[in-house]
Write an enzyme that holds these catalytic residues in place. Sequence first.
Site, mmCIF file in Angstrom:
data_model
loop_
_atom_site.group_PDB
_atom_site.id
_atom_site.type_symbol
_atom_site.label_atom_id
_atom_site.label_comp_id
_atom_site.label_asym_id
_atom_site.label_seq_id
_atom_site.Cartn_x
_atom_site.Cartn_y
_atom_site.Cartn_z
ATOM 1 N N LEU A 33 98.734 60.136 -44.761
ATOM 2 C CA LEU A 33 99.948 59.973 -43.950
ATOM 3 C C LEU A 33 100.528 61.303 -43.486
ATOM 4 O O LEU A 33 101.707 61.375 -43.130
ATOM 5 C CB LEU A 33 101.005 59.150 -44.700
ATOM 6 C CG LEU A 33 100.567 57.738 -45.127
ATOM 7 C CD1 LEU A 33 101.691 57.040 -45.879
ATOM 8 C CD2 LEU A 33 100.123 56.912 -43.926
ATOM 9 N N TYR A 140 88.748 73.720 -33.782
ATOM 10 C CA TYR A 140 88.686 72.262 -33.895
ATOM 11 C C TYR A 140 87.286 71.753 -33.559
ATOM 12 O O TYR A 140 86.666 71.011 -34.335
ATOM 13 C CB TYR A 140 89.716 71.604 -32.970
ATOM 14 C CG TYR A 140 89.447 70.130 -32.748
ATOM 15 C CD1 TYR A 140 89.492 69.234 -33.810
ATOM 16 C CD2 TYR A 140 89.117 69.642 -31.481
ATOM 17 C CE1 TYR A 140 89.222 67.883 -33.609
ATOM 18 C CE2 TYR A 140 88.851 68.302 -31.278
ATOM 19 C CZ TYR A 140 88.898 67.429 -32.346
ATOM 20 O OH TYR A 140 88.617 66.105 -32.155
ATOM 21 N N PHE A 168 85.120 61.167 -25.521
ATOM 22 C CA PHE A 168 85.716 62.055 -24.543
ATOM 23 C C PHE A 168 87.239 61.888 -24.653
ATOM 24 O O PHE A 168 87.795 62.218 -25.699
ATOM 25 C CB PHE A 168 85.086 61.806 -23.168
ATOM 26 C CG PHE A 168 83.707 62.457 -23.108
ATOM 27 C CD1 PHE A 168 83.465 63.486 -22.222
ATOM 28 C CD2 PHE A 168 82.698 62.086 -23.985
ATOM 29 C CE1 PHE A 168 82.224 64.128 -22.204
ATOM 30 C CE2 PHE A 168 81.458 62.721 -23.975
ATOM 31 C CZ PHE A 168 81.227 63.734 -23.081
#
Length: 329
Positions: A33, A140, A168
């Site tokens: 969370l 990332y 994508f």
Amino acid sequence: MKILVTGGAGYIGAHMAKWLARAGHEVVIFDNLSTGFRFLARYGTLFEGDLNRPETIERCLEGQAFDAVIHFAARSLVGESVQNPLLYYQNNVSGTVNLLAAMDRAGVRRLIFSSTAATYGNPQSVPIPETAPTRPINPYGRSKRMMEQVIEDAVAAYSFDAVSLRYFNAAGADPEGELGECHDPETHLIPLVLQAALGKRPAVTIYGEDYPTPDGTCVRDYIHVWDLVAAHDAALSALMEDRVKGYDVFNLGIGHGYSVKEVIEVCQRVVAQSGCRIPVQVGPRRPGDPAELVADSRKAQRVLQWRAHHSDLETIVRHAWAWTRRYLG
């Protein structure tokens, strides 16, 4: 079947849990969370845990006969990854190592991984096939590529079967309006545009009008979130039926791109029916934004027998607008 969905309180994971529950499967959602929301985790049993606390995923899997794991849990903000790369390598890569180790000990042998087109970096040509070089340009994308490599090595060593799905631009919302896209902070174009329409932000910014595209703005392949989760279901069926063995990678997109200006125009058309308008401003290019990213998804169509059914941009925006008005209005 009994399916574990890591990150199932997030945007795509919550839609996945709903899809699976509606199909009659037993769903367990594993989420810390930190970026997900408890109210989105309504289609499954929520187990609060963190993949970087290995004992929690061990407890979640212990004594459970899971048929497969669908792995969404990861941090996914490009800018944040540049500012804090170690967070991304620890959270995304180490978390995946811990998940695979726990799966191996529990005897769970099937995995579907939520990957990204960011693994390709700046493409040499479009549309992009799975055979294109993977040269991610930010932490990332590199963390996601590393996760793929870790999974591929685990498949070879521990007799897993696994699929990586490189999407994508995920967009849209649950067609029934129960679930939608909410991030903090929000970085995706369509929700940013719709928030500007509701007055929740002063304007939406176009980052660069001088790209080598028809209208000078970046072009992206937008795939409806409901089509995305359908592709995960198709991958699950392929693994269960042994149509996919070992490790494989599939692109997910519609094979057609829309520019930033085209997205804003469609959004304006949709929100105008509610008496709203979208303030727009132009800013400089952002570093690392490729001019065009469009998927070649023919492999997924052929092997997974999957098709995108919500490929019309206006449909994507209408579903997102209905959710945004309900959530933020």
